[in-house]
Design a protein around this motif. Structure first.
Motif, mmCIF file in Angstrom:
data_model
loop_
_atom_site.group_PDB
_atom_site.id
_atom_site.type_symbol
_atom_site.label_atom_id
_atom_site.label_comp_id
_atom_site.label_asym_id
_atom_site.label_seq_id
_atom_site.Cartn_x
_atom_site.Cartn_y
_atom_site.Cartn_z
ATOM 1 N N SER A 11 114.754 42.761 43.535
ATOM 2 C CA SER A 11 114.992 42.460 42.130
ATOM 3 C C SER A 11 116.478 42.686 41.931
ATOM 4 O O SER A 11 116.990 43.743 42.291
ATOM 5 C CB SER A 11 114.202 43.382 41.212
ATOM 6 O OG SER A 11 112.836 43.128 41.316
ATOM 7 N N ILE A 12 117.160 41.683 41.358
ATOM 8 C CA ILE A 12 118.609 41.792 41.185
ATOM 9 C C ILE A 12 119.005 41.358 39.775
ATOM 10 O O ILE A 12 118.219 40.721 39.063
ATOM 11 C CB ILE A 12 119.384 40.931 42.200
ATOM 12 C CG1 ILE A 12 119.124 39.450 41.969
ATOM 13 C CG2 ILE A 12 119.067 41.322 43.625
ATOM 14 C CD1 ILE A 12 120.104 38.538 42.670
ATOM 15 N N ARG A 13 120.215 41.708 39.397
ATOM 16 C CA ARG A 13 120.832 41.172 38.191
ATOM 17 C C ARG A 13 122.041 40.380 38.656
ATOM 18 O O ARG A 13 122.926 40.922 39.307
ATOM 19 C CB ARG A 13 121.246 42.283 37.231
ATOM 20 C CG ARG A 13 121.754 41.732 35.914
ATOM 21 C CD ARG A 13 121.864 42.761 34.833
ATOM 22 N NE ARG A 13 120.689 43.586 34.626
ATOM 23 C CZ ARG A 13 119.598 43.225 33.924
ATOM 24 N NH1 ARG A 13 119.530 42.031 33.397
ATOM 25 N NH2 ARG A 13 118.597 44.063 33.772
ATOM 26 N N SER A 14 122.062 39.085 38.342
ATOM 27 C CA SER A 14 123.142 38.215 38.800
ATOM 28 C C SER A 14 124.436 38.529 38.047
ATOM 29 O O SER A 14 124.431 39.287 37.073
ATOM 30 C CB SER A 14 122.761 36.742 38.632
ATOM 31 O OG SER A 14 122.663 36.422 37.270
ATOM 32 N N ALA A 15 125.532 37.929 38.487
ATOM 33 C CA ALA A 15 126.851 38.198 37.900
ATOM 34 C C ALA A 15 126.895 37.834 36.413
ATOM 35 O O ALA A 15 127.606 38.478 35.646
ATOM 36 C CB ALA A 15 127.922 37.434 38.660
ATOM 37 N N ASN A 16 126.108 36.838 35.990
ATOM 38 C CA ASN A 16 126.108 36.459 34.575
ATOM 39 C C ASN A 16 125.027 37.185 33.771
ATOM 40 O O ASN A 16 124.788 36.853 32.622
ATOM 41 C CB ASN A 16 125.982 34.942 34.415
ATOM 42 C CG ASN A 16 124.703 34.394 34.987
ATOM 43 O OD1 ASN A 16 123.915 35.130 35.569
ATOM 44 N ND2 ASN A 16 124.493 33.099 34.834
ATOM 45 N N GLY A 17 124.362 38.171 34.372
ATOM 46 C CA GLY A 17 123.418 39.024 33.651
ATOM 47 C C GLY A 17 121.964 38.605 33.699
ATOM 48 O O GLY A 17 121.120 39.240 33.077
ATOM 49 N N VAL A 18 121.635 37.558 34.425
ATOM 50 C CA VAL A 18 120.245 37.088 34.505
ATOM 51 C C VAL A 18 119.467 37.956 35.489
ATOM 52 O O VAL A 18 119.930 38.225 36.596
ATOM 53 C CB VAL A 18 120.202 35.605 34.948
ATOM 54 C CG1 VAL A 18 118.772 35.143 35.150
ATOM 55 C CG2 VAL A 18 120.911 34.732 33.944
ATOM 56 N N LEU A 19 118.281 38.399 35.080
ATOM 57 C CA LEU A 19 117.400 39.186 35.940
ATOM 58 C C LEU A 19 116.635 38.242 36.854
ATOM 59 O O LEU A 19 115.978 37.306 36.391
ATOM 60 C CB LEU A 19 116.426 40.000 35.092
ATOM 61 C CG LEU A 19 115.437 40.872 35.840
ATOM 62 C CD1 LEU A 19 116.163 41.972 36.611
ATOM 63 C CD2 LEU A 19 114.441 41.479 34.883
ATOM 64 N N VAL A 20 116.736 38.462 38.164
ATOM 65 C CA VAL A 20 116.041 37.634 39.158
ATOM 66 C C VAL A 20 115.126 38.572 39.938
ATOM 67 O O VAL A 20 115.589 39.546 40.528
ATOM 68 C CB VAL A 20 117.033 36.926 40.106
ATOM 69 C CG1 VAL A 20 116.289 36.040 41.085
ATOM 70 C CG2 VAL A 20 118.049 36.117 39.322
ATOM 71 N N GLU A 21 113.836 38.273 39.944
ATOM 72 C CA GLU A 21 112.855 39.130 40.613
ATOM 73 C C GLU A 21 112.137 38.354 41.715
ATOM 74 O O GLU A 21 112.164 37.126 41.748
ATOM 75 C CB GLU A 21 111.841 39.660 39.605
ATOM 76 C CG GLU A 21 112.454 40.556 38.560
ATOM 77 C CD GLU A 21 111.429 41.057 37.575
ATOM 78 O OE1 GLU A 21 110.555 40.276 37.161
ATOM 79 O OE2 GLU A 21 111.514 42.245 37.215
ATOM 80 N N ASN A 22 111.487 39.095 42.587
ATOM 81 C CA ASN A 22 110.659 38.539 43.663
ATOM 82 C C ASN A 22 111.446 37.674 44.638
ATOM 83 O O ASN A 22 110.951 36.644 45.094
ATOM 84 C CB ASN A 22 109.463 37.760 43.101
ATOM 85 C CG ASN A 22 108.529 38.646 42.325
ATOM 86 O OD1 ASN A 22 108.299 39.784 42.700
ATOM 87 N ND2 ASN A 22 108.009 38.144 41.233
ATOM 88 N N CYS A 44 126.281 40.282 42.596
ATOM 89 C CA CYS A 44 125.036 40.697 41.949
ATOM 90 C C CYS A 44 124.875 42.213 42.048
ATOM 91 O O CYS A 44 125.518 42.884 42.849
ATOM 92 C CB CYS A 44 123.843 40.008 42.597
ATOM 93 S SG CYS A 44 123.440 40.630 44.246
ATOM 94 N N GLU A 45 123.996 42.739 41.220
ATOM 95 C CA GLU A 45 123.629 44.150 41.263
ATOM 96 C C GLU A 45 122.191 44.232 41.776
ATOM 97 O O GLU A 45 121.285 43.638 41.183
ATOM 98 C CB GLU A 45 123.727 44.747 39.854
ATOM 99 C CG GLU A 45 123.234 46.159 39.753
ATOM 100 C CD GLU A 45 123.141 46.644 38.313
ATOM 101 O OE1 GLU A 45 122.692 47.785 38.132
ATOM 102 O OE2 GLU A 45 123.484 45.889 37.391
ATOM 103 N N ILE A 46 121.980 44.939 42.880
ATOM 104 C CA ILE A 46 120.636 45.087 43.434
ATOM 105 C C ILE A 46 119.930 46.199 42.667
ATOM 106 O O ILE A 46 120.364 47.350 42.674
ATOM 107 C CB ILE A 46 120.685 45.390 44.939
ATOM 108 C CG1 ILE A 46 121.281 44.193 45.687
ATOM 109 C CG2 ILE A 46 119.287 45.721 45.469
ATOM 110 C CD1 ILE A 46 121.476 44.416 47.169
ATOM 111 N N LEU A 47 118.850 45.846 41.974
ATOM 112 C CA LEU A 47 118.102 46.807 41.170
ATOM 113 C C LEU A 47 117.033 47.518 41.992
ATOM 114 O O LEU A 47 116.820 48.716 41.834
ATOM 115 C CB LEU A 47 117.463 46.107 39.967
ATOM 116 C CG LEU A 47 118.437 45.370 39.042
ATOM 117 C CD1 LEU A 47 117.676 44.612 37.979
ATOM 118 C CD2 LEU A 47 119.422 46.343 38.425
ATOM 119 N N SER A 48 116.336 46.775 42.850
ATOM 120 C CA SER A 48 115.326 47.396 43.707
ATOM 121 C C SER A 48 115.141 46.562 44.968
ATOM 122 O O SER A 48 115.400 45.369 44.983
ATOM 123 C CB SER A 48 113.988 47.537 42.976
ATOM 124 O OG SER A 48 113.413 46.275 42.757
ATOM 125 N N CYS A 49 114.693 47.236 46.011
ATOM 126 C CA CYS A 49 114.420 46.577 47.285
ATOM 127 C C CYS A 49 113.325 47.360 47.982
ATOM 128 O O CYS A 49 113.364 48.590 48.023
ATOM 129 C CB CYS A 49 115.671 46.546 48.152
ATOM 130 S SG CYS A 49 115.355 45.899 49.805
#
Length: 75
Positions: A11-22, A44-49
């Motif tokens: 689960s990441i947050r892209s550079a423009n702030g969009v949450l991308v999961e799975n 991007c910011e890695i939220l979970s792995c």
């Protein structure tokens, strides 16, 4: 970081702030999987792995056999 090859779920947050999961990525290690994610999603910011499929522990070798279905009765 442990050296475990397998499939990682992100689960990441892209550079423009969009949450991308799975996001699922294969890697020889967690570091390699992180690098692949950062190549696809720059800054991007890695939220979970988490490791979802460990390729180091393989399933037992199963022998499969195709069985022809029985003929249908006319009628």
């Amino acid at each position: 970081m442990a050296k475990r090859s397998g499939k990682y779920l992100y689960s990441i947050r892209s550079a423009n702030g969009v949450l991308v999961e799975n996001l699922q990525v294969y890697g020889k290690s967690r570091a390699e999987a992180d690098e692949k994610i950062r190549q696809m999603y720059w800054r991007c910011e890695i939220l979970s792995c988490k490791l979802v499929a460990d390729l180091d522990t393989r399933a037992p070798n199963l022998k499969m056999q195709w069985v022809r279905p029985a003929p249908r009765a006319a009628g």
